[in-house]
Design an enzyme around this catalytic site. Structure first.
Site, mmCIF file in Angstrom:
data_model
loop_
_atom_site.group_PDB
_atom_site.id
_atom_site.type_symbol
_atom_site.label_atom_id
_atom_site.label_comp_id
_atom_site.label_asym_id
_atom_site.label_seq_id
_atom_site.Cartn_x
_atom_site.Cartn_y
_atom_site.Cartn_z
ATOM 1 N N ASP A 93 -102.157 12.866 -37.322
ATOM 2 C CA ASP A 93 -101.715 13.003 -38.723
ATOM 3 C C ASP A 93 -100.489 13.924 -38.762
ATOM 4 O O ASP A 93 -100.515 15.022 -38.199
ATOM 5 C CB ASP A 93 -102.887 13.624 -39.507
ATOM 6 C CG ASP A 93 -102.695 13.586 -41.002
ATOM 7 O OD1 ASP A 93 -101.930 12.727 -41.483
ATOM 8 O OD2 ASP A 93 -103.334 14.405 -41.695
ATOM 9 N N HIS A 94 -99.434 13.478 -39.418
ATOM 10 C CA HIS A 94 -98.211 14.287 -39.596
ATOM 11 C C HIS A 94 -97.629 14.803 -38.277
ATOM 12 O O HIS A 94 -97.334 16.000 -38.147
ATOM 13 C CB HIS A 94 -98.467 15.472 -40.538
ATOM 14 C CG HIS A 94 -98.736 15.052 -41.940
ATOM 15 N ND1 HIS A 94 -97.750 14.632 -42.797
ATOM 16 C CD2 HIS A 94 -99.899 14.961 -42.634
ATOM 17 C CE1 HIS A 94 -98.284 14.299 -43.960
ATOM 18 N NE2 HIS A 94 -99.589 14.474 -43.888
ATOM 19 N N GLU A 147 -92.817 7.602 -42.598
ATOM 20 C CA GLU A 147 -92.891 8.013 -44.016
ATOM 21 C C GLU A 147 -91.504 8.071 -44.636
ATOM 22 O O GLU A 147 -90.555 8.571 -44.041
ATOM 23 C CB GLU A 147 -93.576 9.379 -44.156
ATOM 24 C CG GLU A 147 -93.616 9.841 -45.611
ATOM 25 C CD GLU A 147 -94.649 10.929 -45.922
ATOM 26 O OE1 GLU A 147 -95.549 11.141 -45.111
ATOM 27 O OE2 GLU A 147 -94.527 11.540 -46.994
ATOM 28 N N HIS A 191 -100.496 16.763 -51.384
ATOM 29 C CA HIS A 191 -101.496 17.378 -50.503
ATOM 30 C C HIS A 191 -102.212 18.559 -51.170
ATOM 31 O O HIS A 191 -101.634 19.245 -52.001
ATOM 32 C CB HIS A 191 -100.835 17.874 -49.214
ATOM 33 C CG HIS A 191 -100.399 16.761 -48.310
ATOM 34 N ND1 HIS A 191 -99.091 16.478 -48.040
ATOM 35 C CD2 HIS A 191 -101.125 15.850 -47.617
ATOM 36 C CE1 HIS A 191 -99.020 15.440 -47.223
ATOM 37 N NE2 HIS A 191 -100.238 15.034 -46.942
ATOM 38 N N HIS A 234 -100.912 9.230 -48.632
ATOM 39 C CA HIS A 234 -101.378 10.579 -48.259
ATOM 40 C C HIS A 234 -101.771 11.314 -49.534
ATOM 41 O O HIS A 234 -101.522 10.849 -50.642
ATOM 42 C CB HIS A 234 -100.247 11.358 -47.575
ATOM 43 C CG HIS A 234 -100.040 10.959 -46.158
ATOM 44 N ND1 HIS A 234 -100.273 11.815 -45.110
ATOM 45 C CD2 HIS A 234 -99.633 9.781 -45.615
ATOM 46 C CE1 HIS A 234 -100.015 11.175 -43.976
ATOM 47 N NE2 HIS A 234 -99.630 9.950 -44.251
ATOM 48 N N SER A 280 -108.842 17.130 -48.328
ATOM 49 C CA SER A 280 -109.228 18.243 -49.212
ATOM 50 C C SER A 280 -110.618 18.071 -49.828
ATOM 51 O O SER A 280 -111.358 19.047 -49.988
ATOM 52 C CB SER A 280 -108.199 18.415 -50.332
ATOM 53 O OG SER A 280 -106.955 18.778 -49.779
HETATM 54 P P1 13P Z 1 -105.524 15.551 -49.358
HETATM 55 O O1 13P Z 1 -105.069 16.968 -49.267
HETATM 56 O O2 13P Z 1 -105.281 15.002 -50.735
HETATM 57 O O3 13P Z 1 -106.919 15.358 -48.932
HETATM 58 O O4 13P Z 1 -104.582 14.677 -48.384
HETATM 59 C C1 13P Z 1 -104.862 14.587 -47.018
HETATM 60 C C2 13P Z 1 -103.757 13.968 -46.247
HETATM 61 O O5 13P Z 1 -102.820 13.388 -46.760
HETATM 62 C C3 13P Z 1 -103.834 14.062 -44.781
HETATM 63 O O6 13P Z 1 -102.679 13.552 -44.171
HETATM 64 O O1 G3H Z 2 -102.129 16.451 -44.780
HETATM 65 C C1 G3H Z 2 -102.600 17.328 -44.066
HETATM 66 C C2 G3H Z 2 -104.025 17.392 -43.732
HETATM 67 O O2 G3H Z 2 -104.797 17.727 -44.854
HETATM 68 C C3 G3H Z 2 -104.262 18.288 -42.566
HETATM 69 O O3 G3H Z 2 -104.196 19.623 -42.932
HETATM 70 O O4 G3H Z 2 -102.626 20.628 -41.283
HETATM 71 O O5 G3H Z 2 -104.306 22.040 -42.510
HETATM 72 O O6 G3H Z 2 -105.053 20.454 -40.720
HETATM 73 P P1 G3H Z 2 -104.032 20.762 -41.789
HETATM 74 ZN ZN ZN Z 3 -100.873 13.834 -45.353
#
Ligand code: 13P
Ligand code: G3H
Ligand code: ZN
Length: 332
Positions: A93-94, A147, A191, A234, A280
């Site tokens: 992720d990211h 993205e 986010h 996201h 979240s």
């Molecule tokens: P939320 O913070 O809305 O749960 O989004 C999570 C997310 O986009 C992880 O990449």
């Molecule tokens: O979009 C991000 C995710 O919620 C992951 O969050 O980088 O704190 O693990 P984190």
């Molecule tokens: Zn995200």
């Protein structure tokens, strides 16, 4: 070096094809620890849903990449043991660059996100293309999510002060030049648990914040430009008030919490949006239950009795998402 097929994992290709045809979205749930992963797998097995397990850079720092990789292998075996072989994707992720993507791919992820959304357009194209070239040339094809557009919100490793919506005029060029398998877009999600400032919202009779609606008009324009192409959302937590209230009832502070209403996510899931990211909401559920147990049972000091109820609540939350929000239930 480990390839994801050795771990029993799959990439997103087939899953997205089926999700697009079926009008649902695959859940992409972040995990950092065993209880979260157990909750996800139990829920996805019970609802017969495919699942994308997401690890962020923060998760890798917290839990260690080798542990996470083997947890994903364990998740596949656990699902089998529970009686349903659901498709499981392990996704970065990211991701922030080629080196991290390579490291993840070589240690067994089956899908990566390369997030160049904060870069000038041409730099985003070049970076995303370089990751696609590496990921797609593996013996086991690794899928890549790019993205365009910038989400608002703050997370440990993901932050942006200035959000902007995805420009539909850029998507054909971006997808064509980079070779991405899916595209994350910005249409008003964000986010974290405070997705909008109070001044961006209205309030209902109980004073609860009501967020501005998602920009379905932008989504529709994007769908017209790249018909049938997998879109990702996201920042799609709904921030359930029951958890916010429970956390506050047991001593926490969760001021100005506001998420994306479930009916808007359901609508999105029926469109070309075929991956929806949720982190979240699980953080809220876990924190709420941990606070409750610690407050109601002050003599408890066995972590299993503290984290166990949180794990049960996570399972309930994920089942609800799969069945009533994303529509992925029954599609394993
Ligand atoms: P939320 O913070 O809305 O749960 O989004 C999570 C997310 O986009 C992880 O990449
Ligand atoms: O979009 C991000 C995710 O919620 C992951 O969050 O980088 O704190 O693990 P984190
Ligand atoms: Zn995200």
């Amino acid at each position: 070096m480990t390839s994801y097929s050795e771990l029993g994992l799959v990439n997103t290709k087939e899953l997205f094809k089926k999700a697009l045809a079926g009008g649902y979205a695959i859940p992409a749930y972040n995990f950092n620890n065993m209880e979260q992963l157990q909750g996800i797998i139990q829920a996805c097995v019970e609802t017969k849903s495919p699942v994308i397990l997401q690890v962020s850079s923060g998760a890798r720092k917290y839990a260690n990449r080798n542990i996470l990789r083997n947890m994903a292998r364990g998740a596949v075996e656990y699902a089998h043991e529970l009686g349903v072989d659901i498709p499981v994707v392990l996704h970065l992720d990211h991701g922030n660059g080629l080196e991290l993507s390579k490291d993840c791919i070589e240690s067994g992820v089956s899908s990566v996100m390369i997030d160049g959304s904060h870069l000038p357009y041409e730099e985003n194209v070049a970076l995303t293309k370089s990751v696609c070239e590496f990921a797609h040339s593996r013996k086991d094809y690794v899928s890549v999510e790019g993205e365009l557009g910038v989400l608002a919100g703050m997370e440990d490793e993901v932050s942006s002060e200035h959000s902007h919506y995805t420009a539909p005029g850029e998507v054909i060029d971006f997808v064509g030049k980079t070779g991405v398998d899916s595209l994350a877009i910005s249409i008003g999600t964000s986010h974290g648990r405070t997705k909008f400032k109070p001044e961006q919202c209205t309030r209902d009779a109980n004073g609860v914040l009501i967020p501005p609606p998602l920009r379905f008009d932008i989504l529709e324009e994007i769908e017209k430009k790249i018909p049938g192409f997998p879109i990702v959302l996201h920042g799609a937590s709904s921030v359930p008030m029951e958890y916010v209230r429970m956390i506050e009832q047991f001593g926490g502070k969760m001021k100005d919490s506001v998420g994306i209403p479930e009916e808007q996510l359901r609508r999105a899931a029926k469109s070309a949006v075929c991956k929806i990211n949720i982190d979240s909401d699980a953080r809220l559920a876990m924190t709420a239950l941990i606070r409750k147990v610690l407050t109601e049972k002050p003599e408890e000091f066995d972590p299993r009795n503290i984290l166990g109820p949180a794990r049960d609540e996570l399972k309930k939350l994920y089942m609800h998402k799969n069945q009533n929000v994303l529509g992925s239930a029954g599609n394993a």
